[in-house]
Write an enzyme that holds these catalytic residues in place. Structure first.
Site, mmCIF file in Angstrom:
data_model
loop_
_atom_site.group_PDB
_atom_site.id
_atom_site.type_symbol
_atom_site.label_atom_id
_atom_site.label_comp_id
_atom_site.label_asym_id
_atom_site.label_seq_id
_atom_site.Cartn_x
_atom_site.Cartn_y
_atom_site.Cartn_z
ATOM 1 N N GLU A 269 -10.656 -3.287 11.921
ATOM 2 C CA GLU A 269 -9.941 -2.374 12.821
ATOM 3 C C GLU A 269 -10.887 -1.679 13.791
ATOM 4 O OE1 GLU A 269 -7.679 0.030 9.981
ATOM 5 O OE2 GLU A 269 -6.086 -1.466 10.030
ATOM 6 N N ASP A 348 -1.379 -3.784 3.211
ATOM 7 C CA ASP A 348 -1.833 -2.412 3.426
ATOM 8 C C ASP A 348 -0.914 -1.397 2.754
ATOM 9 O OD1 ASP A 348 -3.352 -0.349 4.384
ATOM 10 O OD2 ASP A 348 -2.657 -0.476 6.450
ATOM 11 N N GLU A 376 0.935 7.175 2.899
ATOM 12 C CA GLU A 376 1.025 6.716 4.289
ATOM 13 C C GLU A 376 2.304 5.924 4.559
ATOM 14 O OE1 GLU A 376 -2.306 4.326 5.566
ATOM 15 O OE2 GLU A 376 -1.322 3.829 7.464
#
Ligand code: GCU
Length: 661
Positions: A269, A348, A376
């Site tokens: 990323e 993820d 998240e």
């Protein structure tokens, strides 16, 4: 600096003022000057004073307790044994951490309602490394933080105060022995944590941690030789770069004696890494491993490496494959003080994913499991989502890497392949909110992860009940209610969000609330591939071949839509809406039903919570009630957007004729 008020979470010992209790403490065989032993004694003194009551002692009013902390070499590393009778208790351990954990176990058992004479137990930690990963930034923000600002950093400075000490106590009380204080995305000021700009403060912080048997770790910027050293490259095989890191390691470990090592996110990323120079992940990790080895340091290297600039039109590239593709070929090439840290799933931290095939796929490499208790993708600590049931599934998954000792728990504990460096890490869910976790109930995940990493045999329910008893004073019937709420919450969240393992469908970037196509035409490799006939990603041997990354037993199961566990069906296969599930329902009807049910069950959770009014402190009641209001709004959005989306795509009506838009 920082938020001045904070709760004592699960360490709020009750009647601390009562002083007709005498607890005499004797330390045998341990160094009395050890800070860890002092911490244990201090905790026992204040804790026992609070806890000792007629319910705990055998003879009402007899509060004269003789306590011994004794060194017994035969006890396993960081383990302990508690032996007690009606008026005395011994904590036996072979090292300081074991004694500290024994002290906390004693306090926990008494607080949970055991009598002193019943506290006889022996425990050895399941995992050698039990870590928290903070994603705290030095400006005070927290990446994926839902509980306020950082309590470590403020305006690019490090904060060390009484809260730091309480944090360390909480972590030690559940067996955590390593904390990474800064975000894996290391930029700007955080790059300078390994320079004299911050040494004094990091040292001060690490000393507080060390008092509680916790080692401090830092996330590293792989490009530090360029950014700090003025070199032109950060190629791990370049002599100048290696020389720079050698000097740096000498300096850092010289200044920070309690440092355990470094965590590295490279080639991920947008973070720099060895790939830029045509080097492998092993080249990068081993170079750093070698420079920290003389100081007993370790390198924890993350496997979250994938192409984040994918074209959605490309059906061949599969983000799920990436970890295994990048790391499996170098199995055995990693040096002894390097550990690969692997997220529980190949994508993820979604609400449902298969277990990463890299875990146990690697057989000659140190590996540890990474999970996320920061919610998240699981409701931002607004929606209730107790994650221990998910983590238990992960730990219990049979990898088939061996005939015996083949579960994820066996692999990440080091048992399966005899690794000394192994364990579990969680991306933590704390911040400087008064209650640490935003939602009071999210502390169950903070407590739970620590307990589970120390003892992977504990059940989700045992952990939930312990946490409730230590945190609230509830009658049994109310404890049952709250336990049930926690235990059902993950399934409920799953029902109203993305179906059958496909994941995502979240609002891009923020990751709270629905956006079915939010990531569908993006570069992130996160697609559901829904059309008018069906949905799901073909990861079988006819598709991306991801299913083949598992050992045969799992590969065969996942490859075949008839055998694939249904909760993962859409992760592995593109399935027509008319496909019959084992319940006899079609896929489309399952999508409608589960979304209506999930929303309705979220409302039930709130109703149950309302029945606890007056039984939990009003501040807790209000805090959680407000979040339930938001959760129900969220669940409705999810229900209606997902159902409408699939109704519009498929043109198939709900058999029950409910309102779909
Ligand atoms: C997720 C998360 C990022 C984080 C990354 C990581 O993609 O959204 O904020 O940096 O995981 O684990 O490194």
């Amino acid at each position: 600096m920082g938020n001045k008020e904070w709760t004592q979470l699960w360490l709020g010992y009750k009647n601390v003022s009562n002083d007709n209790k005498t607890v005499s403490c004797e330390v045998v065989g341990f160094n009395k000057d050890s800070q860890v032993i002092k911490s244990a004694l201090c905790e026992l003194k204040s804790g026992l004073k609070g806890i000792l009551s007629d319910e705990v002692v055998d003879n009402a009013g007899s509060y004269d307790i003789a306590l011994t902390i004794k060194k017994v070499d035969a006890i396993a590393k960081e383990g302990f044994k508690l032996e007690s009778d009606t008026s005395s208790v011994s904590i036996l351990a072979s090292d300081d951490n074991g004694a500290l954990y024994g002290a906390f176990e004693l306090l926990r058992q008494l607080s949970c309602g055991k009598k002193l004479s019943e506290v006889n137990v022996e425990k050895t930690p399941s995992n050698p490394l039990r870590m928290m990963n903070h994603w705290d930034n030095m400006d005070g923000s927290i990446e994926r933080g839902y509980s306020g600002q950082s309590f470590f950093f403020e305006n690019k400075e490090i904060v060390v105060d009484e809260r730091t000490r309480d944090y360390a106590r909480f972590m030690a009380s559940v067996g955590i022995n390593g904390v990474v204080i800064n975000n894996v995305n290391v930029k700007d000021a955080a790059t300078y944590l390994i320079t004299d700009r911050y040494f004094d403060k990091v040292k001060e912080l690490s000393e507080v941690f060390a008092d509680y048997g916790i080692k401090t770790y830092l996330s590293l910027n792989f490009a530090a030789p360029i950014e700090l050293g003025g070199l032109e490259v950060c190629d791990p095989l370049d002599e100048k770069v290696i020389g720079w890191w050698k000097e740096k390691a000498k300096e850092v470990f010289g200044k920070l004696p309690h440092l355990g090592g470094f965590l590295v996110k490279a080639d991920s990323e947008g973070r720099p890494g060895p790939f830029t120079y045509g080097r492998t992940q092993a080249d990068g990790a081993n170079m750093l491993g070698d420079v920290v080895a003389p100081y007993g340091g370790i390198i924890i290297w993350r496997c979250f490496v994938y192409n984040c600039t994918q074209d959605w039109r490309d059906y061949k590239t599969d983000r799920a494959r990436a970890g295994y593709d990048y790391f499996k070929d170098f199995d055995g090439a990693y040096h002894d003080n390097v550990i690969l840290q692997i997220k529980n799933g190949p994508m993820d931290f979604q609400i449902r994913e298969p277990i990463s095939p890299l875990i146990g796929g690697l057989t000659k490499t140190n590996q540890m499991l990474e999970v996320q208790i920061a919610q998240e993708y699981t409701g931002h600590q607004i929606d209730l989502c107790y994650l221990m049931p998910m983590f238990k599934e992960v730990l219990g998954f049979k990898t088939y890497c061996q005939k015996e000792n083949d579960t994820v728990a066996d692999v990440v504990s080091g048992r399966a392949f005899g690794n000394k460096l192994a364990g579990m890490a969680a991306v933590i869910n704390t911040g400087n909110d008064k209650n640490w976790t935003g939602n009071y109930l999210a502390a169950a995940n903070l407590y739970g992860f620590g307990r589970l990493s120390f003892d992977t045999e504990l059940s989700s329910e045992e952990i939930a009940r312990e946490w409730i008893r230590l945190t609230f004073a509830l009658e049994k019937v109310d404890e049952d209610k709250l336990t049930d709420m926690l235990l059902r919450s993950r399934e409920i969240y799953e029902k109203y969000t993305s179906p059958l393992g496909i994941g995502w469908m979240v609002t891009p970037h923020d990751h709270y609330g629905p956006s079915v196509d939010g990531y569908e035409y993006s570069r992130w490799g996160t697609y559901h591939r829904a059309d008018h006939l069906g949905i799901g990603v073909d990861r079988s041997d006819k598709g991306t071949g991801y299913a083949q990354q598992y050992y045969k037993e799992n590969a065969e199961k996942y490859n075949d839509p008839e055998k694939c566990p249904e909760e993962l069906l859409l992760f592995f296969h593109h399935i027509p809406y008319t496909w019959k599930l084992k319940t006899g329902k079609t896929l489309i009807q399952h999508i409608y039903d589960s979304h209506f049910e999930g929303e309705a069950e979220a409302e039930q959770l709130f109703e149950t919570w309302k029945s606890l009014e007056g039984k939990v402190p009003s501040e807790v009641f209000e805090n959680v009630s407000h979040r339930f209001e938001l959760q129900i709004y969220n669940a409705k959005e999810w229900r209606d957007q997902v159902n409408s989306y699939f109704y519009r795509k498929s043109g198939i009506s709900d058999q029950k004729g409910r309102k779909i838009y």
